[in-house]
Design an enzyme around this catalytic site. Structure first.
Site, PDB file in Angstrom:
ATOM      1  N   ASP A 122       0.863  -1.150  -0.127  1.00 11.89           N
ATOM      2  CA  ASP A 122      -0.040   0.039  -0.166  1.00 11.89           C
ATOM      3  C   ASP A 122       0.864   1.070   0.098  1.00 11.89           C
ATOM      4  O   ASP A 122       1.970   1.323   0.390  1.00 11.89           O
ATOM      5  CB  ASP A 122      -0.998  -0.094   0.917  1.00 11.89           C
ATOM      6  CG  ASP A 122      -2.051   0.840   1.037  1.00 11.89           C
ATOM      7  OD1 ASP A 122      -2.541   1.194   2.135  1.00 11.89           O
ATOM      8  OD2 ASP A 122      -2.304   1.283  -0.172  1.00 11.89           O
ATOM      9  N   ASP A 132      -8.492  -7.644  -0.044  1.00 11.33           N
ATOM     10  CA  ASP A 132      -7.343  -7.949   1.216  1.00 11.33           C
ATOM     11  C   ASP A 132      -8.043  -7.309   2.281  1.00 11.33           C
ATOM     12  O   ASP A 132      -8.978  -6.601   2.287  1.00 11.33           O
ATOM     13  CB  ASP A 132      -6.112  -6.844   0.935  1.00 11.33           C
ATOM     14  CG  ASP A 132      -6.562  -5.428   1.425  1.00 11.33           C
ATOM     15  OD1 ASP A 132      -6.780  -4.421   0.888  1.00 11.33           O
ATOM     16  OD2 ASP A 132      -6.514  -5.402   2.955  1.00 11.33           O
ATOM     17  N   CYS A 179     -13.702 -28.823   6.123  1.00  9.15           N
ATOM     18  CA  CYS A 179     -12.537 -28.432   5.800  1.00  9.15           C
ATOM     19  C   CYS A 179     -11.513 -29.383   5.854  1.00  9.15           C
ATOM     20  O   CYS A 179     -11.751 -29.947   6.880  1.00  9.15           O
ATOM     21  CB  CYS A 179     -12.406 -27.248   6.710  1.00  9.15           C
ATOM     22  SG  CYS A 179     -10.585 -26.116   6.364  1.00  9.15           S
ATOM     23  N   HIS A 214      -6.311 -22.114   9.916  1.00 10.14           N
ATOM     24  CA  HIS A 214      -7.493 -22.637   9.206  1.00 10.14           C
ATOM     25  C   HIS A 214      -8.298 -21.343   8.755  1.00 10.14           C
ATOM     26  O   HIS A 214      -8.829 -21.402   7.206  1.00 10.14           O
ATOM     27  CB  HIS A 214      -8.568 -22.952  10.533  1.00 10.14           C
ATOM     28  CG  HIS A 214     -10.135 -22.969  10.000  1.00 10.14           C
ATOM     29  ND1 HIS A 214     -10.788 -23.995   9.100  1.00 10.14           N
ATOM     30  CD2 HIS A 214     -11.078 -22.102   9.936  1.00 10.14           C
ATOM     31  CE1 HIS A 214     -11.858 -23.813   9.021  1.00 10.14           C
ATOM     32  NE2 HIS A 214     -12.085 -22.742   9.530  1.00 10.14           N
TER      33      HIS A 214
HETATM   34  C1  OQN Z   1      -9.658  -1.999   6.447  1.00  6.79           C
HETATM   35  N1  OQN Z   1     -10.300  -1.115   5.416  1.00  6.79           N
HETATM   36  C2  OQN Z   1      -9.603  -0.373   4.698  1.00  6.79           C
HETATM   37  N2  OQN Z   1     -10.063   0.657   3.655  1.00  6.79           N
HETATM   38  C3  OQN Z   1      -9.101   0.977   3.055  1.00  6.79           C
HETATM   39  C4  OQN Z   1      -8.954   2.064   2.137  1.00  6.79           C
HETATM   40  C5  OQN Z   1      -7.809   2.365   1.368  1.00  6.79           C
HETATM   41  C6  OQN Z   1      -7.672   3.346   0.513  1.00  6.79           C
HETATM   42  O1  OQN Z   1      -8.658   4.265   0.472  1.00  6.79           O
HETATM   43  N3  OQN Z   1      -6.557   3.795   0.183  1.00  6.79           N
HETATM   44  C7  OQN Z   1      -5.214   2.921   0.354  1.00  6.79           C
HETATM   45  N4  OQN Z   1      -4.277   3.424  -0.133  1.00  6.79           N
HETATM   46  N5  OQN Z   1      -5.254   2.039   1.295  1.00  6.79           N
HETATM   47  C8  OQN Z   1      -6.563   1.533   1.795  1.00  6.79           C
HETATM   48  C9  OQN Z   1      -6.810   0.550   2.705  1.00  6.79           C
HETATM   49  C10 OQN Z   1      -5.405  -0.414   3.230  1.00  6.79           C
HETATM   50  C11 OQN Z   1      -5.364  -1.456   2.222  1.00  6.79           C
HETATM   51  C12 OQN Z   1      -3.917  -2.317   2.553  1.00  6.79           C
HETATM   52  C13 OQN Z   1      -3.634  -2.573   3.837  1.00  6.79           C
HETATM   53  C14 OQN Z   1      -2.223  -2.944   4.163  1.00  6.79           C
HETATM   54  C15 OQN Z   1      -1.602  -3.531   2.964  1.00  6.79           C
HETATM   55  C16 OQN Z   1      -2.044  -3.181   1.703  1.00  6.79           C
HETATM   56  C17 OQN Z   1      -3.302  -2.568   1.515  1.00  6.79           C
HETATM   57  C18 OQN Z   1      -7.856   0.238   3.278  1.00  6.79           C
HETATM   58  N6  OQN Z   1      -8.254  -0.607   4.434  1.00  6.79           N
HETATM   59 ZN    ZN Z   2      -9.721 -25.879   8.688  1.00  3.05          ZN
END
Ligand code: OQN
Ligand code: ZN
Length: 371
Positions: free
Chosen positions: A92, A265, A303, A334
């Site tokens: 990210d 993700d 599973c 799991h």
């Molecule tokens: C949990 N909800 C969540 N909403 C998000 C919105 C955005 C967004 O609008 N822009 C960017 N750049 N990242 C976001 C992320 C992080 C995703 C991520 C985390 C870890 C590693 C790699 C990628 C988000 N995560």
């Molecule tokens: Zn399992």
């Protein structure tokens, strides 16, 4: 297939079965990507990740910049070598984490100045700095530096923010000079269809190997995202991968695939595993419940993962109540396996022309109340 090529093999309505070619190999989509924020998917070894069917691991510019630092990781041979994961890595851009984790100092056209949540030291990140960090890490898929607005936001705030995100995308593209890496743009626009479509038009007008939908899963009622997706995702370029950031539960994934999303993700499967919530084909299980005290059955009889093959609910409940590290490990194995299996079966269902039946069966199974 050439680097960055996205080949659609089959479709079912808006749902697609495709392959994205990266510098570290092909990615079969729909795909769920395991979040490895600090250069590790918590409690799992790379071998266990692979055994569970993991294709892509996510790294985090913000966290790795603060510790151990991208220059150190580059000196150690890059993030793949450093964490011994030799499949595709997506990172990210760091903006989201700055806004959600650090004591923000100030935002400007140039970039964001912030204090580290670790030691309060001052840092500055801009589109150029974000690209430099992700290239130093050796990331296969690099996210553009964007601003992710918190929910709720006014129309004026959304307008201003998405215009900045567009200008930052252009600077990100100009600064991303690593030919092995694929740069993805990020569509914003809050929870307003009008703004979403305008942001999509701007971001998708920039020629890129892939596009993400950002600004979701930020505290909004989840039904708002479900209502917006079918009006936005199918309008993104059909010949490029669509990545819905930060999403979600098994139900969210099925609904989003049905709207044309290819990549996901979420920290959900790993985070909730550590506090004893298990996803199964019969709905969610809370392992700490006393009814499992002498239950010799596996977490999920349907599973075939390592945990379900070798351990009982009674044992996993005991580990959880005892705070044993092995409990976190076995529950995570799991849950990751469950998410990867769900994506594998979704890919097969689209290929074999039975997506609608698979979708409906999943939604029925998952909505069962927690046991
Ligand atoms: C949990 N909800 C969540 N909403 C998000 C919105 C955005 C967004 O609008 N822009 C960017 N750049 N990242 C976001 C992320 C992080 C995703 C991520 C985390 C870890 C590693 C790699 C990628 C988000 N995560
Ligand atoms: Zn399992």
């Amino acid at each position: 297939m050439g680097l960055g090529e996205f080949k659609v093999h089959a479709t079912a309505g808006n749902a697609r079965r495709a392959t994205l070619m990266t510098a570290h190999g092909p990615v079969q989509t729909p795909v769920f990507m395991a979040v490895g924020t600090k250069a590790t998917v918590k409690a799992m070894t790379p071998e266990e990740l692979k055994d569970c069917g993991t294709q892509v691991v996510l790294g985090n510019t913000y966290h790795l910049h603060l510790r151990p630092g991208e220059k150190t990781i580059a000196k150690m041979g890059g993030l793949h070598k450093f964490m011994n994961w030799h499949g595709p890595i997506l990172t990210d851009s760091g903006g989201f984490q700055v806004f959600s984790l650090s004591q923000l100092r100030n935002m400007s056209e140039e970039g964001v100045e912030f204090r580290s949540h670790l030691d309060g030291a001052k840092h500055f990140i801009s589109p150029e700095k974000s690209m430099e960090i992700q290239m130093d890490l050796g990331s296969d898929i690099i996210m553009a530096f964007d601003e992710c607005l918190q929910y709720p936001a006014t129309e004026e705030e959304i307008d201003k923010s998405m215009a900045l995100t567009y200008r930052w995308l252009l600077r990100s593209k100009a600064a991303m000079t690593r030919k092995e890496s694929l740069l993805f743009g990020i569509v914003q626009g809050g929870l307003s269809l009008k703004h979403r479509l305008k942001s999509m038009e701007q971001i998708c007008s920039v020629e890129l190997p892939g596009y993400a939908l950002g600004g979701f899963s930020v505290g909004e009622p989840i039904h708002l995202m479900h209502e917006l997706l079918p009006h936005v995702a199918p309008k993104m370029p059909a010949n490029k991968p669509r990545y819905l950031m930060g999403v979600g539960t098994p139900t969210d994934l099925i609904i989003a695939i049905d709207s044309g999303i290819d990549m996901f993700d979420c920290v959900m499967p790993t985070r909730v595993a550590r506090n004893g919530t298990i996803f199964t084909w019969q709905g969610k299980v809370s392992i700490k419940r006393s009814e499992y005290r002498e239950d010799s059955s596996p977490l999920d009889p349907e599973c075939d993962c390592y945990t379900c093959t070798n351990y009982s609910k009674a044992y996993l409940r005991h580990l959880f109540l005892s705070g044993e590290i092995l409990g976190s490990r076995l529950n995570t194995i799991h849950n990751i396996h469950f998410y990867m299996k769900l994506m594998e079966l979704a890919r097969k269902a689209i290929e074999e022309g039975r997506w609608e039946a698979f979708r409906d069966d999943c939604l029925t199974r998952f909505v069962k109340k927690e046991r």
